[in-house]
Each structure stands twice: as structure tokens, then as C-alpha cells.
Design an enzyme around this catalytic site. Structure first.
Site, PDB file in Angstrom:
ATOM      1  N   TRP A  60     -43.884  -8.459  -2.283  1.00  0.00           N
ATOM      2  CA  TRP A  60     -45.292  -8.262  -2.634  1.00  0.00           C
ATOM      3  C   TRP A  60     -45.687  -9.463  -3.479  1.00  0.00           C
ATOM      4  O   TRP A  60     -45.052  -9.755  -4.500  1.00  0.00           O
ATOM      5  CB  TRP A  60     -45.412  -6.967  -3.428  1.00  0.00           C
ATOM      6  N   LYS A  69     -50.136   5.605  -4.407  1.00  0.00           N
ATOM      7  CA  LYS A  69     -50.028   5.988  -2.993  1.00  0.00           C
ATOM      8  C   LYS A  69     -49.631   7.443  -2.819  1.00  0.00           C
ATOM      9  O   LYS A  69     -50.227   8.158  -2.024  1.00  0.00           O
ATOM     10  CB  LYS A  69     -48.992   5.113  -2.263  1.00  0.00           C
ATOM     11  N   ASP A  92     -38.846  -1.601  -8.322  1.00  0.00           N
ATOM     12  CA  ASP A  92     -40.269  -1.374  -8.107  1.00  0.00           C
ATOM     13  C   ASP A  92     -40.344  -0.161  -7.173  1.00  0.00           C
ATOM     14  O   ASP A  92     -39.877  -0.237  -6.033  1.00  0.00           O
ATOM     15  CB  ASP A  92     -40.914  -2.608  -7.451  1.00  0.00           C
TER      16      ASP A  92
END
Lengths: 380, 415
Positions: free
Chosen positions: B143, B261, B225
Site C-alpha cells: 500500500w 472495511k 498492518d
């Protein structure tokens, strides 16, 4: 110990929610058009528009000429941090600027840390509150700023100075802005409790509007936590007024980049509430009414406290209690006296002997007045 | 000296736009009736709408109607019941580390905020004091904001570690392990707990064991993460396996958790930095320094999102309902994966398409070349990242035929 005291407390001693805000939150929770999407990193556009308008005034030339950047931030500290990062990275590039930043003496004790966290190590003080005068000593303030290097950043409170409650008058602002202009200093204004000082949004924002009208570049950190009772919602805003609109997009793009690695995007809940109120004239009237009530209560407490101290024969002058406005007020006690209050009387003050006026109510007023009296009259 | 009328920001250059946002902006401006946005990093329903989880709607209502709620600033480290529930969902109900009182949490502004606070702490206090030279390794690819966060936290040496094998369309384990062996001791490695962004390719359990073995031996720091727990496989436990394994191996580590999310709370910025320390004494000292860092960043985090997550995770009924909602999202993604692969195979599109169903989570690295991606965007109005990454959530029963057909054309017409 300290942070909880920075809120407005009702007469019942509770941090409370404005009735209107409660109503709007209910409405928003059933609004089908509100989608759980990522907001832009700069925040909700309607919110930043409104936040910019309440600080600068709707018809501000700077807004009309597209010289203003508004960024929604998760609270006041975040707004100051973003401003500090912008300054450290992009202010006065050709001179490789890295400070100094001038803070008032006293000031919010987290301010220095915020600038340092952003990479600006050189923090200096300018004289502000004078204990003996129980007010601002303009002479010494001007002296300090006169000797500041060109392009220094000066952090100034637009209204309801924390923690003293002592604000500059309009004529004092005129003198200071002349100095800022001639010494080429950069003003970073703080507006954490707009409307809670005099009950008037415009009046509290006057210094910001004054600087903008003089064509100055400035930053202004705003919070809507206090005046909307949205403490837990982290609703802040960083206003950036620029001298040329050609600089707006580059600065905006860099602000965006800084935000993306700090918190990515702000949270929306509180901002929706603020926008809803500020965009609707009926809501505005209702909100102003509730705010007026808060302000009047604070003024009343100040007046009663001053009267109590007078009746007790407490030594010293107490006029400043009613001359200042807002949530906070500096009683003017020394370190020993402040310790006495906390250790012996369990009355906890903010740094510099300042107190949160709203935390005083009919149940504790006598005790507090008595305590102050004792602190000043007992041999410590 | 600059004249007074000149802005002191005159020399500020325009920052380049972020690729994924530019993609969405271009998509918005496109008027083609069949356009599809496969770049967006958020869940969409089969009608291509954002989805408010039913459990979230329910809890929001409960919160709004709760008169007893106070409206104070949250503590600097965040809502206590949120922090503990968030760490528990990552480490498991019966986590020994939690029982040993050596797990803490810092509520943060989304996953980004959690990463930033963790990075700031490590730069100040890890491997010496203020050692900005400690190498930070991020996967190749990763990312892209990982780079920005660690760089802006002050780290000077951010390096890639081998991860994606383009030729094999899978994990480059050999390269990964090699980088681990060669990394200077005490280097920091950012690991994706599950549903790797952007490749969708995760190490198997056996591979994780090999990775952990080298990291322990080389004294490398583990920074997970975790943005997709539950969302990847539909199972919270399965998606947290790697994290729990590392903790059981005795690692001290950080986990940057995002609830954007898996709760659909993109706009409330709900994140948590879970800290696993050697013992309670260490944890206490670490958290005290975290508090100082938070104090100069946002001071008090926003409460709304944290209350929603906390209420949900701490109530057995709501927790079950939430797991169901998460599974709904994960299942839709899995369905789209199955169907896309099936349609490409049915079309006889050259190449193998097993990776579409082998990969996991929101994203898939299709393997399309930059030229093929350009074709997709310009000729077919199907928007995806130049890397060939697609967001499976952008696929729906209504557009999947068109997308499959477009991929087929791109692969057969463009080299």
C-alpha cells in the site's frame, strides 16, 4: 487531571450536550442520504466552507478572491499540528525557515510540543499576562515581538485566551498588526471557543477578519467542540489565508499530502452536525440562543465570584474577573497558593492559577471563594 | 527580500496526485454508460452502493438514544472498552498475552493513524533513542501510503522486501526469506496480517512459520498492518492466524488495526494500535510514551466510531450479528472471484486464472500489463490501477460479463 477541566460544565456539574445538537444527531442517524464513504482528506466541503465563513465572514475579500484554504481536522490539536507541519515544510522555502515560533506566556502547555513534534525546535515566549496588573502588558508584549527575527511565526489568541481569559482589545490589535506587518512576522491565530466569549460569533472572530482585511497571510486553528458541545467528536478546522490565489492549489496539494500520512482523512460525524446548524437559519437562531445562555451563565458566575471575594475582604483587585470573557479566567495566584488550593482544599486549578469558570456552580461557589480567600490570607 | 505583497508560500510546488484518487476522479468524469470502477478501495454491494452494515445502523440508533452517555473528551489513548475489545478481536478471547496483562491499545484515526503513532514511537524509542536510521522494510509492492507514513515519522531508510513474484503470480518466498536473512538486525518489517494489499496474496501457515523463524533469529521487529480481519476469509480467527502465531512465538510487536472495511465505518476513522510487550511493566512505559505522541498529534480521538465498534464487540448478540454482516461482504467477494475466473475460462482467455480465486481479500493482482490496463481504461472504460490491481468489490452481477469480456479483449489484442 487537566484535560477534563477544559470543557463547559452545566450548573449540575456535567459536561452537557446542546439540546439542538441532540436533535440533529437523531435526525442525521436516520438520514438515508448519508453514505459511509471515505471523505476527502481535506474533509467535508460543506463543512470547510461554513467553517471558513464563520471565521472570515461570508463576504471576506480573501474568500471572494479565492485565496483561502480550509481543511477539516480531527480536533483543535490536529489543526495546530497540520499548520505547524505546513509551516515547517513549506513556509519561506528560500530562507530554509525552521523557526522560531513565539507563544504567549502563559499558554496551553501542549502547544510547544505540537510545534516540536512537527520538527520546529525553536520555541520562544512573548510576554502576555501580567500578574500584578491582572491583565495583558502590551508594552512588554510589543518589546518581545519587536525583537523577533523577521518571518518568525507568532501564535496569538483571537478570543478567550487560554488559560488566562485575557484578550487583546481592538485598539491593541491595531498596534500589534502594525508591528506584525512592519517586522514581517507570520500570525497563527487560535480560535478554540468561538461564540463562547461574548456570545457573538463575529465579535470573537474579529481579529481574524481584521488581519485578513489588512491583506495578511495567516493560519487560524479553529475548534467547534466547545461551542457545539461536541467534545468527543473532534471537530476542528485549519484556515489558511494566502496572499495570492496562484499559491492556493500548490499549498492545498501539500496539505493533502501531509494529512494523508497523519490521519488520512478526518471523521465526519461532528462535522455533519456543525454544517447542519450553520447552514440553516432556524437552527442558527436556536443554537445562538443556547450559546447565549452558556455565555450569560459564565458572566454571572464571574460577577458573583467577584462579589463574594469583595464581601470576604479578599486582598487584591478582582475587576479583571468581569472584564474578561469566556470559559477561563486567571485568578493570579502564585505557585504556593495554587498548591495550597489543591493539597489543602482540593480545588484544582489550571496552570498559572487559572480556572474554568463553568465548573463553579451554586453548590461549590462559597467553598471556592472561601478557598481563594484562604490561599491569599493564610501565611503559607 | 520578498516584497510584502508576495506570498511566503510562493515556492511551494504542486504535489503529484495520488494515483488511486486520480483514477476515481477520471472515472467520475467519464460519461460512458458501461463504465466500471475497479480502483476504489471500499466495499460495494451488488448494486454498486456503499453498505451500511445492519448491525452498525442498529448500534448507531442505540447510541443516539442513550441518555446516559457523557459527551466528554475521550482520554488521550481513547475509549478504554474499545481498545480492549479491539485488541481482543485481533489476539483472540483466550489470548495468553492478554491474560498476562501485557497487551495494550491506542485508539487512533483509522489504520493510518495507528500506523503513524506506531511509527513515531519506533523512531523515537526503538533501537536506540531517536534512531531515524533503523531500516524499515515494506513489501514490494505494498500500500503506497506505508512509505509516506514511515518517512514522515522521520525514518530515513525505507526499503522494499521481495514479495510478489510476477512471473509465477504468487508469493516470492525465497526472495522474502533472503531479504529477512540479509536485513540488518533490529530492522523493522511491515507485514500484512491478511489480504495483502495490493496483491491479495498471503503466505500460507507453513510459510508464515518460516518467516517467523528468521525474524526471531535476526531480531527483526514485527509491525503488522491488519485492515481486513474477517473481511478476507469471512472468519475472524482465520484472518488473525498469522498475528496470533507470532504472539504465541513470544514476539513483542505492534498491530495497526483498521475497522474501516470490516465495519464499513470509512468515515468515522476507527483504528487501534495494539501493543504486545514482554510484560506489564514494559507495556506501561510504552503506553506512557504513546500518550505523549498522541497529545501532539490529535490529542483526543473522535468517539463516535469507537463507541459503535466497542458496543458491537462487547455484546455477544451484536458480535454475532456483526460476524454475519462481515461474512456477507466476504462471501460476495468470494462469489465475484469464482465467477470472474469461470467467465475468463469460458471465454478461453489465454493464460491461467487460478490466481483470481487463490488470492484473498478485496484486491486481486490480475497480471494485466500496463498497456493492457491502458486499453481497459481508454477503450473499455473499465478503471483499474496501472499495476493491474482490481477491487473485487467493484464487480457486480450486472457488470461482470462486460468486465470479463474486456479483460479477454485486452489480453488477446494487446501485448
Amino acid at each position: 487531571m487537566l484535560r477534563p477541566q477544559l470543557q463547559y460544565y452545566s450548573e449540575e456539574g456535567k459536561p452537557f450536550e446542546l439540546r439542538l445538537v441532540g436533535k440533529i444527531k437523531q435526525q442525521l442517524s436516520t438520514d438515508p442520504t448519508l453514505h459511509p464513504e471515505y471523505p476527502s482528506s481535506l474533509g467535508l466541503r460543506e463543512f470547510t466552507r461554513k467553517a471558513t465563513e464563520v471565521a472570515l465572514g461570508k463576504h471576506s475579500r480573501a474568500i471572494v478572491e479565492n485565496q483561502v484554504l480550509g481543511v477539516q481536522t480531527p480536533g483543535f490539536t490536529a489543526a495546530v499540528r497540520l499548520g505547524a507541519e505546513l509551516l515547517r515544510c513549506w513556509y519561506d522555502l528560500s530562507a530554509d525557515w525552521c523557526g522560531p515560533v513565539y507563544l504567549s506566556s502563559p499558554c496551553d502547555d501542549s502547544l510547544a510540543g505540537i510545534f516540536q513534534a512537527a520538527g520546529i525546535q525553536e520555541i520562544r515566549e512573548y510576554y502576555y499576562w501580567d500578574d500584578k496588573q491582572r491583565g495583558i502588558c502590551l508594552e512588554r508584549l510589543l518589546e518581545d515581538l519587536e525583537s523577533a527575527p523577521e518571518h518568525s511565526v507568532v501564535v496569538l489568541s483571537a478570543s478567550a485566551h487560554y488559560p488566562t481569559g485575557a484578550d487583546l482589545s481592538q485598539s491593541q490589535w491595531a498596534v500589534i498588526t502594525r508591528l506584525i506587518t512592519s517586522r514581517r512576522l507570520f500570525p497563527f491565530l487560535l480560535l478554540p471557543t468561538q461564540a463562547l466569549c461574548c456570545g457573538d460569533m463575529e465579535r470573537d472572530a474579529w481579529p481574524v477578519q481584521h488581519c485578513a482585511s489588512l491583506g495578511m497571510e495567516l493560519l487560524c486553528a479553529q475548534s467547534f467542540s466547545h461551542c457545539f458541545g461536541l467534545y468527543g467528536e473532534a471537530v476542528g478546522h485549519l484556515l489558511c489565508v494566502l496572499k495570492q490565489n496562484s499559491v492556493l492549489l500548490p499549498v492545498q496539494s501539500q496539505a493533502d499530502k501531509i494529512v494523508r500520512s497523519l490521519w488520512a482523512r478526518p471523521s465526519v460525524g461532528g462535522a455533519h452536525v456543525v454544517t447542519t446548524v450553520l447552514s440553516n437559519s432556524a437552527h442558527l437562531v436556536e443554537w445562538q440562543g443556547e450559546v447565549k445562555h452558556i455565555v450569560e451563565r459564565c458572566m454571572l458566575i464571574r460577577a458573583i465570584l467577584r462579589e463574594k471575594l469583595r464581601l470576604l475582604g479578599t486582598p487584591g483587585r478582582w475587576d479583571h474577573l468581569t472584564q474578561q470573557g469566556g470559559l477561563f479566567c486567571c485568578i493570579g495566584l502564585n505557585g504556593e497558593q495554587v498548591e495550597f488550593l489543591s493539597n489543602r482544599r482540593r480545588v484544582y486549578l489550571l496552570p498559572g492559577g487559572c480556572l474554568n469558570v463553568s465548573a463553579i456552580n451554586c453548590r461549590n461557589l462559597d467553598y471556592i471563594a472561601e478557598s481563594i480567600h484562604l490561599a491569599l490570607t493564610s501565611s503559607l | 527580500m520578498a516584497p510584502f505583497s508576495m506570498s511566503l508560500f510562493s515556492d511551494v510546488p504542486q504535489a503529484p496526485p495520488v494515483a488511486v484518487f486520480k483514477l476515481t476522479a477520471d472515472f467520475r468524469e467519464d460519461t460512458h454508460p458501461q463504465k466500471v470502477n475497479l480502483g476504489v478501495g471500499a466495499y460495494r454491494t451488488d448494486d454498486c452502493q456503499p453498505w451500511v452494515l445492519p448491525v452498525v445502523k442498529k448500534v448507531e440508533r442505540l447510541i443516539v438514544e442513550d441518555e446516559s452517555l457523557n459527551h466528554e473528551y475521550l482520554p488521550i489513548l481513547g475509549l478504554p472498552e474499545f481498545r480492549s475489545a479491539a485488541s481482543k478481536v485481533a489476539l483472540g478471547d483466550d489470548s495468553p498475552a492478554i491474560k498476562e496483562n501485557r497487551v495494550g491499545g491506542v485508539q487512533a484515526l483509522g489504520g493510518t493513524g495507528a500506523l503513524r503513532i506506531g511509527a513515531e514511537f519506533l523512531r523515537r524509542w526503538y533501537n536506540g533513542v531517536n534512531n531515524a536510521a533503523t531500516p524499515v522494510y515494506v513489501s514490494a509492492p505494498t500500500w503506497e501510503n506505508h512509505n509516506g507514513v514511515f518517512a514522515d515519522a522521520g525514518f530515513k531508510d525505507i526499503r522494499p522486501y521481495h514479495y510478489w513474484d510476477a512471473a509465477q503470480r504468487g508469493l516470492d518466498l525465497t526472495g522474502f526469506l533472503d531479504d529477512l536473512e540479509k536485513a540488518p538486525e533490529y530492522s523493522i518489517f511491515v507485514l500484512h496480517a491478511c489480504a495483502h494489499n495490493p496483491t491479495g496474496t498471503d503466505p500460507t501457515q507453513e510459510e508464515w512459520k518460516q518467516i517467523a523463524e528468521v525474524m526471531k533469529r535476526r531480531k527483526l521487529y514485527v509491525f503488522f498492518d491488519s485492515a481486513y480481519q474477517g473481511f478476507a476469509s469471512g472468519s475472524l480467527e482465520k484472518d488473525a492466524w498469522a498475528i496470533r502465531f507470532f504472539v504465541s512465538e513470544g514476539f513483542e510487536l505492534f498491530i495497526a488495526q483498521s475497522f474501516s472495511k470490516n465495519f464499513g465505518l470509512y468515515n468515522e476513522r476507527v483504528g487501534n494500535l495494539t501493543v504486545v510487550s514482554k510484560d506489564n511493566e514494559n507495556l506501561t512505559r510504552v503506553l506512557s510514551q504513546m500518550e505523549k505522541i498522541v497529545r501532539t498529534t490529535w490529542s483526543n480521538p473522535p468517539s463516535q466510531g469507537a463507541r459503535i465498534v466497542s458496543k458491537t464487540l462487547n455484546s455477544p448478540e451484536l458480535f454475532e450479528e456483526w460476524k454475519g454482516n462481515v461474512k456477507t461482504m466476504a462471501d460476495r467477494v468470494l462469489l465475484m472471484r469464482d465467477q470472474l475466473k469461470a467467465k475468463l475460462q469460458a471465454l478461453g482467455t489465454p493464460g491461467t486464472w487460478d490466481h483470481i480465486t487463490q488470492q484473498i481479500g478485496m484486491f486481486s493482482f490480475t497480471g494485466l500489463t500496463p498497456k493492457q490496463v491502458e486499453y481497459m481504461i481508454k477503450e473499455k472504460h473499465v478503471y483499474l490501477m496501472a499495476s493491474g490491481r482490481i477491487n473485487m468489490c467493484g464487480l457486480t452481477s450486472k457488470n461482470i460479463d462486460y468486465v470479463a469480456q474486456s479483460i479477454h479483449e485486452a489480453v488477446t489484442k494487446v501485448q
